[in-house]
Design a protein around this motif. Structure first.
Motif, PDB file in Angstrom:
ATOM      1  N   THR A 199     -15.208  42.207 -19.332  1.00 45.46           N
ATOM      2  CA  THR A 199     -16.529  41.909 -19.087  1.00 45.46           C
ATOM      3  C   THR A 199     -17.221  41.115 -20.344  1.00 45.46           C
ATOM      4  O   THR A 199     -16.443  40.722 -21.067  1.00 45.46           O
ATOM      5  CB  THR A 199     -17.551  43.217 -19.303  1.00 45.46           C
ATOM      6  N   VAL A 200     -18.342  40.459 -19.971  1.00 45.21           N
ATOM      7  CA  VAL A 200     -19.055  39.618 -20.792  1.00 45.21           C
ATOM      8  C   VAL A 200     -19.366  40.479 -21.987  1.00 45.21           C
ATOM      9  O   VAL A 200     -18.969  39.910 -23.228  1.00 45.21           O
ATOM     10  CB  VAL A 200     -20.020  39.126 -20.424  1.00 45.21           C
ATOM     11  N   ALA A 201     -19.586  41.542 -22.178  1.00 46.40           N
ATOM     12  CA  ALA A 201     -20.082  42.438 -23.258  1.00 46.40           C
ATOM     13  C   ALA A 201     -18.549  42.553 -24.115  1.00 46.40           C
ATOM     14  O   ALA A 201     -18.922  42.622 -25.283  1.00 46.40           O
ATOM     15  CB  ALA A 201     -20.514  43.832 -22.855  1.00 46.40           C
ATOM     16  N   GLU A 202     -17.648  42.756 -23.678  1.00 49.37           N
ATOM     17  CA  GLU A 202     -16.228  42.877 -24.151  1.00 49.37           C
ATOM     18  C   GLU A 202     -15.839  41.506 -25.035  1.00 49.37           C
ATOM     19  O   GLU A 202     -15.359  41.593 -25.875  1.00 49.37           O
ATOM     20  CB  GLU A 202     -14.989  43.371 -23.217  1.00 49.37           C
ATOM     21  N   ALA A 203     -15.829  40.397 -24.160  1.00 49.20           N
ATOM     22  CA  ALA A 203     -15.998  39.108 -24.862  1.00 49.20           C
ATOM     23  C   ALA A 203     -16.754  38.982 -26.009  1.00 49.20           C
ATOM     24  O   ALA A 203     -16.286  38.476 -27.263  1.00 49.20           O
ATOM     25  CB  ALA A 203     -16.096  37.854 -23.854  1.00 49.20           C
ATOM     26  N   LYS A 204     -18.059  39.245 -25.885  1.00 48.06           N
ATOM     27  CA  LYS A 204     -18.738  39.190 -27.057  1.00 48.06           C
ATOM     28  C   LYS A 204     -18.424  40.193 -28.467  1.00 48.06           C
ATOM     29  O   LYS A 204     -18.615  39.633 -29.447  1.00 48.06           O
ATOM     30  CB  LYS A 204     -20.469  39.540 -26.705  1.00 48.06           C
ATOM     31  N   ALA A 205     -17.909  41.431 -28.120  1.00 49.16           N
ATOM     32  CA  ALA A 205     -17.449  42.231 -28.848  1.00 49.16           C
ATOM     33  C   ALA A 205     -16.330  41.517 -29.542  1.00 49.16           C
ATOM     34  O   ALA A 205     -16.155  41.778 -30.973  1.00 49.16           O
ATOM     35  CB  ALA A 205     -17.001  43.495 -28.274  1.00 49.16           C
ATOM     36  N   TRP A 206     -15.365  40.936 -28.849  1.00 50.85           N
ATOM     37  CA  TRP A 206     -14.232  40.358 -29.889  1.00 50.85           C
ATOM     38  C   TRP A 206     -14.921  39.205 -30.633  1.00 50.85           C
ATOM     39  O   TRP A 206     -14.203  38.926 -31.642  1.00 50.85           O
ATOM     40  CB  TRP A 206     -13.247  39.728 -28.650  1.00 50.85           C
ATOM     41  N   ALA A 207     -15.900  38.526 -30.054  1.00 50.75           N
ATOM     42  CA  ALA A 207     -16.239  37.293 -30.920  1.00 50.75           C
ATOM     43  C   ALA A 207     -17.003  37.680 -32.136  1.00 50.75           C
ATOM     44  O   ALA A 207     -16.904  37.189 -33.322  1.00 50.75           O
ATOM     45  CB  ALA A 207     -17.375  36.442 -30.178  1.00 50.75           C
ATOM     46  N   GLN A 208     -17.552  39.111 -32.127  1.00 53.08           N
ATOM     47  CA  GLN A 208     -18.163  39.534 -33.044  1.00 53.08           C
ATOM     48  C   GLN A 208     -17.151  39.991 -34.157  1.00 53.08           C
ATOM     49  O   GLN A 208     -17.536  40.000 -35.378  1.00 53.08           O
ATOM     50  CB  GLN A 208     -18.908  40.928 -32.759  1.00 53.08           C
ATOM     51  N   ALA A 267     -12.529  37.133 -33.326  1.00 46.51           N
ATOM     52  CA  ALA A 267     -11.357  36.445 -32.543  1.00 46.51           C
ATOM     53  C   ALA A 267     -11.467  35.319 -32.411  1.00 46.51           C
ATOM     54  O   ALA A 267     -12.500  34.424 -32.266  1.00 46.51           O
ATOM     55  CB  ALA A 267     -11.381  37.364 -31.310  1.00 46.51           C
ATOM     56  N   ASP A 268     -10.256  34.372 -32.238  1.00 49.38           N
ATOM     57  CA  ASP A 268     -10.326  32.891 -31.932  1.00 49.38           C
ATOM     58  C   ASP A 268     -10.500  32.477 -30.618  1.00 49.38           C
ATOM     59  O   ASP A 268     -10.736  31.539 -30.076  1.00 49.38           O
ATOM     60  CB  ASP A 268      -9.065  32.166 -32.416  1.00 49.38           C
ATOM     61  N   GLY A 269     -10.037  33.397 -29.518  1.00 52.66           N
ATOM     62  CA  GLY A 269     -10.267  33.201 -28.131  1.00 52.66           C
ATOM     63  C   GLY A 269     -10.302  34.539 -27.423  1.00 52.66           C
ATOM     64  O   GLY A 269     -10.032  35.587 -27.813  1.00 52.66           O
ATOM     65  N   ILE A 270     -10.603  34.438 -25.983  1.00 56.24           N
ATOM     66  CA  ILE A 270     -10.644  35.296 -25.168  1.00 56.24           C
ATOM     67  C   ILE A 270      -9.535  35.256 -23.993  1.00 56.24           C
ATOM     68  O   ILE A 270      -9.572  34.178 -23.468  1.00 56.24           O
ATOM     69  CB  ILE A 270     -12.129  35.404 -24.531  1.00 56.24           C
TER      70      ILE A 270
END
Lengths: 356, 356
Positions: free
Chosen positions: B153-162, B165-168
């Motif tokens: 999900t988008v929320a999980e991508a944002k959590a990884w960015a937080q 992480a270098d990429g999704i």
């Protein structure tokens, strides 16, 4: 001529999804005029409105357009009607509207609608929610219409091929609004657009219009690269000038959180994708017990009208696809041209990327 | 250098999905050698196997490769273990295998696995099932690894960015095998690849690897046109020479009916997509009551081993994505080169289509 040729010779291979309660004949005209394939949603139209909407588009353009019907045959006296109405009482109370009387009609007569579409002779007649008979397919073809059937699975695409359809609208699970599944239940009918397009093309020798999650020109380029004959866009038109979406529906789209949609059958008795709200959440535990489309749809109509009037988006069907956050405002013809420019740019970028 | 640059400078922007129990270090080597990004699935490996597999790939190529771990911390003594075992008794009886003793370990120690991956210093370290800490992300980056997080999900991508992480790796709902969702339940975490890729790119300024339903070069071209930095393929490798999929798993793929997959948590305690079979169907009503991954996974391991030995595909996890019917046999490196040729052809066709 074949449907494949018609689609592949469109100046812009973008099909505007016919969306009852959201698109308008004026939108179809603008899209066809811009070089795409406009679509008139006829599900909520009486036969004379179907005739008038075809005339409206034809007055404005000689370009082809499509007309869509939702196949259904409501029972004259559905069982459990009083209980179904009673279940909605607290919701009607919440918006301060009276619980409606038992309706004596749940939708327009499909047979009469079908005859009106046949008489209107659009270039493309498309259908969702169920098959039509081979006889009806042939009657449309004899009148000069191409017949497109909506499929959510490979099995449904094959069923449309069997009744003689000219093409398939492959509705991936990303899409907004009503699901078209008719052979199996919802859990077995949710296939992503990428996978559905690839497997339908593999299984059926008919042109495929890809639908579901296509919100900009990059996605148009993507499904064309996959071999789709055209890209169908619906949610992407919800903020268009010619959309008849309400102000609060549009505001809900503009303010949507991340990952904003869910599936519900509480509004209409058929699963549909929309922005998650209180009615969807609170009705979810009982939604399997509600009457099927179009009965539930009719029972909630006054509720949704009252909620719209009261500006209460928690009690309103806010149909939208999974990528709704990419929706943009604009005149429908301008949007189509903009997406096509984006698609060209994406194609050029891809050509560079793959030529290395 | 950045992860984006690494991915976009791959001779072939195809990432091989690391698949515990299906891919092999030899497959990763073949893919990286061919110009893609091979992926070593480390979830089922002890630390010394992780070290050996990295060495195996490095002996064969200087090209970059990735290593993947499944983030989990199993409870030492999970509640309800005896009941969970008891529930499997009729299934063990069906394959003529004894019900196993209570295991005293459910998976490899994640901390030790993490240290082994850190020591192996792959170009890319990827993670699914949950976040890792910012400290661990930074430790990997300091060792010269790019960190990729799996998001549904988008929320999980944002959590990884937080967490830096270098990429999704955006895992669309079409994909086979385990779902990576970790913030919300399965029903709220099934987004089609097209929509997920578009919305994650829109929300997060990181390179995105698109996964889910990508089975041939057309689909590779499609996700690149959408702006993915690379296309991840998993199910497409299940029939490869270097796959360690069993004979009956491969046969089941070759004989799969239309629309063949479903989701289940009955095999492992975490939702995964596979070819629908009897175990999935009959366990579905109770699957919410089963222990979470990795406990249930461990409890069914001897069952699946016995079913494989007995040639019984009805009691075996047959992970596969929604477009599995497009799977083809071949040497993994040849497959990658073939898909890239197809992608180039699709890009050229698209360029013609959009230049009219």
């Amino acid at each position: 001529m074949s449907l494949r040729k018609l689609l592949e010779s469109l100046p812009i291979p973008i099909v505007q999804a016919p969306m009852a309660g959201a698109s308008s004949p004026e939108m179809a005209l603008a899209v066809s005029r811009a070089g795409g394939l406009g679509g008139v949603a006829c599900a909520a139209f009486a036969p004379d409105e179907i005739a008038r909407s075809a005339a409206l588009v034809r007055e404005g353009t000689d370009a082809p357009f499509s007309m869509n019907l939702l196949v259904n045959s409501p029972p004259a006296e559905p069982p459990g009607l009083d209980a179904a109405l009673e279940r909605l009482r607290p919701w009607y109370q919440a918006v301060g509207a009276p619980l409606p009387e038992r309706p004596n009609r749940f939708s327009h007569d499909f047979n009469a609608q079908f005859e009106a579409v046949l008489a209107a002779r659009p270039a493309v007649a498309s259908f969702a929610f169920d098959l039509i008979s081979r006889e009806r397919v042939e009657a449309l073809q004899a009148a000069g219409c191409y017949v497109v059937g909506t499929a959510n699975t490979v099995a449904e695409a094959k069923a449309w091929a069997q009744v003689g359809a000219d093409g398939i609208s492959a509705q991936g699970m990303e899409g907004g609004g009503h699901r078209g599944n008719f052979l199996k239940g919802i859990d077995e009918s949710l296939v992503g657009t990428l996978a559905l397009l690839a497997t339908v093309r593999h299984a059926v020798d008919l042109p495929v219009i890809a639908a579901g999650g296509i919100m900009d020109g990059r996605a148009v380029a993507a499904v064309l690269a996959m071999g789709a004959s055209a890209a169908q866009m619906g949610t992407a038109f919800l903020l268009a000038e010619q959309a008849i979406t309400s102000r609060i529906w549009q505001e809900a789209i503009l303010e949507a959180p991340d990952d904003p949609t869910g599936l519900t059958r509480a509004f209409s008795g058929r699963y549909a994708r929309g922005l998650e709200n209180r009615f969807m959440r609170e009705m979810r535990p009982v939604e399997d017990e509600l009457p099927a489309y179009p009965v539930q749809n009719r029972l909630t109509q006054p509720l949704r009208a009252a909620a719209e009037k009261a500006g209460d988006k928690e009690l309103l069907s806010l149909w939208a696809g999974q990528a709704v956050k990419l929706a943009e405002r604009g005149e429908a013809g301008d949007l189509v041209r903009r997406w096509w420019d984006e698609a060209k740019a994406a194609a050029a970028e891809l050509a560079r990327r793959t030529s290395g």
